[in-house]
Scaffold this motif. Structure first.
Motif, short mmCIF file in Angstrom:
data_model
loop_
_atom_site.label_atom_id
_atom_site.label_comp_id
_atom_site.label_asym_id
_atom_site.label_seq_id
_atom_site.Cartn_x
_atom_site.Cartn_y
_atom_site.Cartn_z
N VAL A 168 77.67 33.60 49.86
CA VAL A 168 76.76 33.97 48.77
C VAL A 168 75.38 33.42 49.09
N LEU A 169 74.37 34.25 48.97
CA LEU A 169 72.98 33.84 49.13
C LEU A 169 72.30 33.99 47.77
N HIS A 170 71.89 32.86 47.20
CA HIS A 170 71.26 32.86 45.87
C HIS A 170 69.88 32.21 46.02
N GLU A 171 68.82 32.99 45.74
CA GLU A 171 67.45 32.51 45.90
C GLU A 171 66.60 32.96 44.72
N ASP A 172 65.54 32.22 44.47
CA ASP A 172 64.54 32.65 43.49
C ASP A 172 63.16 32.27 43.99
N ASN A 173 62.14 32.87 43.39
CA ASN A 173 60.78 32.57 43.80
C ASN A 173 59.81 33.01 42.72
N VAL A 174 58.59 32.50 42.84
CA VAL A 174 57.48 32.90 41.97
C VAL A 174 56.35 33.38 42.87
N SER A 175 56.09 34.67 42.84
CA SER A 175 54.97 35.24 43.58
C SER A 175 53.79 35.43 42.62
N TRP A 176 52.57 35.38 43.17
CA TRP A 176 51.40 35.47 42.30
C TRP A 176 50.21 36.03 43.09
N ARG A 177 49.18 36.40 42.34
CA ARG A 177 47.97 36.97 42.95
C ARG A 177 46.78 36.72 42.04
N VAL A 178 45.67 36.32 42.62
CA VAL A 178 44.39 36.24 41.90
C VAL A 178 43.33 36.90 42.78
N GLY A 179 42.33 37.49 42.13
CA GLY A 179 41.30 38.16 42.91
C GLY A 179 40.10 38.52 42.08
N VAL A 180 39.06 38.95 42.78
CA VAL A 180 37.82 39.37 42.12
C VAL A 180 37.28 40.60 42.85
N ASP A 181 36.78 41.57 42.08
CA ASP A 181 36.12 42.77 42.61
C ASP A 181 34.68 42.78 42.12
N PHE A 182 33.75 43.04 43.04
CA PHE A 182 32.33 43.07 42.69
C PHE A 182 31.70 44.31 43.30
N LYS A 183 30.98 45.08 42.46
CA LYS A 183 30.29 46.29 42.91
C LYS A 183 28.78 46.10 42.73
N PRO A 184 28.08 45.67 43.79
CA PRO A 184 26.62 45.55 43.66
C PRO A 184 25.95 46.89 43.46
N GLN A 185 26.58 47.95 43.98
CA GLN A 185 26.16 49.33 43.74
C GLN A 185 27.41 50.16 43.46
N PRO A 186 27.26 51.32 42.83
CA PRO A 186 28.45 52.12 42.47
C PRO A 186 29.33 52.48 43.66
N ASP A 187 28.74 52.65 44.86
CA ASP A 187 29.50 53.09 46.02
C ASP A 187 29.85 51.95 46.99
N ILE A 188 29.67 50.71 46.55
CA ILE A 188 29.99 49.57 47.41
C ILE A 188 30.88 48.60 46.64
N LEU A 189 32.00 48.25 47.23
CA LEU A 189 32.93 47.30 46.63
C LEU A 189 33.09 46.10 47.55
N LEU A 190 32.91 44.90 46.99
CA LEU A 190 33.22 43.65 47.67
C LEU A 190 34.41 43.02 46.95
N TYR A 191 35.38 42.51 47.69
CA TYR A 191 36.56 41.96 47.04
C TYR A 191 37.07 40.73 47.78
N ALA A 192 37.80 39.90 47.04
CA ALA A 192 38.46 38.73 47.60
C ALA A 192 39.78 38.53 46.86
N ASN A 193 40.85 38.27 47.58
CA ASN A 193 42.16 38.09 46.99
C ASN A 193 42.87 36.89 47.61
N LEU A 194 43.63 36.19 46.79
CA LEU A 194 44.50 35.12 47.23
C LEU A 194 45.87 35.39 46.60
N SER A 195 46.91 35.44 47.42
CA SER A 195 48.22 35.81 46.89
C SER A 195 49.33 35.07 47.62
#
Length: 423
Positions: free
Chosen positions: A187-214
């Motif tokens: 029997v293999l019994h495991e658990d975990n907590v996965s998560w994600r945080v991030g930010v999206d920034f659009k200095p102009q409508p056609d440009i996206l800058l992003y950063a993520n940590l997960s």
């Protein structure tokens, strides 16, 4: 069926590999829609799957000269591995996005997963006079030092030997004598907590800058293979990765040019990789094992330009630095205790480049002619952990060959020409 050995001769074949999965899953979500600056979703799910698989093996090994004189003078032919698994998974999750401003969004999510896998495996002999079954019973007597441990093979009996490895999570079946043949249950019994945080920034409508940590996980599992000892059926544990990523997506020149770029670093713990394993019966074999610590870092750039409505040029470049940071195991030559710290992860070329050119021309009505070309290049890599060691202790290697399990860099050039009907 699969021709595993690649020879015209029937040396090692998989004449059939069939299975069945019965799965039930249910998910419940609560969401506030998606029109306002605050968007959220919470929920949970349940899954239960029953998996049955049968893996046929067909050998033409003449075992007379292995250990036993003429005891097994004819080749043993076919064995059958039968695995049954019951997977039960529970999960609860939530995700929130909030627009701090019209061009700035923060986001975060979390998920708890509980996974349980009940596993049972039996390898049995299906053809009289049961050469494979009797061979493993004889191995059991020899390895244990008890000539009476295993009697002659009985049809329908499981013949995998109750032997484990020195892995920290390994365990033999205490209800069976050591080296005795039988059914593998675990029997293999495991658990975990996965998560994600991030930010999206659009200095102009056609440009996206992003950063993520997960933080993410890949589930552990049991193998379905035709094996000889319990140690080959031990599960691989779940792997985890802490991922750092940042990048941009830009649509420029009145949508004529699309530019994307990303910088990333993946910090792995217990990464699941194909490695070598020393079996007391058949010596060096392959197995999936956990690598305690490794990483993959790099960046990628993509560009797509459409100078005219019918002509498209795209290009992409990826750079990878993929290394094992800590792992000690069996090398590709079968030597135990090898230290692989600082060696490359298999199948991860450092450089990958691709360029595509595509042109379409209407020919009247709904017919369109097209012509295109592409060039794709990958730098050299390896096919097994430690495969670029110099030298690798493998017999039969030609003089001057230092990278026995290497894959040289190569370039693929492709062209296409045709007519298609838009209807």
């Amino acid at each position: 069926g699969t021709d595993f050995d690649g020879f015209a001769l029937n040396v090692f074949e998989i004449p059939w590999n069939k299975g069945k999965i019965d799965s039930f899953t249910q998910e419940l979500r609560f969401s506030n829609g998606g029109s306002g600056p605050l968007r959220y979703v919470f929920g949970g799910n349940f899954e239960r799957s029953k998996i049955h698989q049968e893996l046929g093996n067909q050998y033409t090994y003449t075992s007379a000269n292995l250990f036993f004189g003429t005891a097994f003078g004819a080749p043993f032919q076919t064995s059958l591995g039968i695995s049954d698994q019951t997977l039960t998974n529970y999960a609860a999750f939530g995700n929130v996005e909030y627009d701090i401003a019209s061009n700035l969004t923060i986001k975060g999510g979390v998920r708890y997963t509980d996974s349980k896998n009940k596993y049972s495996f039996c390898e049995l002999d299906v053809e009289p006079p049961y050469y494979a079954g009797n061979l493993l019973h004889t191995f059991a007597n020899i390895l244990s030092g008890n000539p009476n441990l295993a009697a002659a093979y009985q049809p329908g009996g499981c013949f995998v030997l109750n032997v484990s490895t020195d892995q920290p999570y390994a365990a033999v079946d205490p209800s069976l004598p050591i080296y005795a043949p039988g059914r593998f249950n675990s029997v293999l019994h495991e658990d975990n907590v996965s998560w994600r945080v991030g930010v999206d920034f659009k200095p102009q409508p056609d440009i996206l800058l992003y950063a993520n940590l997960s933080k993410g996980y890949k589930a552990g599992s049991f193998p379905t293979i035709n094996g000889t000892i319990f140690g080959q059926y031990l599960p691989v544990r779940q792997e985890s990765v802490l991922a750092y990523e940042g990048g941009f997506k830009a649509t420029l020149l009145d949508r004529t040019l699309q530019l994307n770029g990303a910088l990333f670093y993946y910090d792995y713990k217990d990464k699941q990789l194909r490695t070598k394993f020393l079996d007391p019966v058949f010596a060096q074999l392959d197995v999936i094992q956990n690598i305690p610590k490794s990483h993959v870092g790099g960046f990628e750039l993509e560009a797509t330009i459409r100078p005219t409505r019918n002509f498209t040029v795209s290009a992409a470049y990826t750079y990878l630095d993929a290394k094992i940071d800590r792992y000690t195991g069996v090398d590709a030559g079968g030597t135990p205790g090898a230290v692989f710290d600082g060696t490359r992860i298999p199948f991860t070329p450092k450089h990958q480049v691709g360029v595509n050119l595509d042109y379409e021309q209407p020919l009247g009505g709904s017919l369109v002619g097209f012509v295109g070309a592409s060039v794709n290049h990958r730098s050299d890599t390896i096919s097994v952990v430690g495969g670029d060691r110099t030298p690798v202790a493998v017999t039969g290697v030609a003089p001057g060959v230092t990278k026995v399990y290497g894959i040289d860099g190569y370039t693929l050039v492709d062209g296409q020409l045709g007519i298609k009907d838009e209807d």
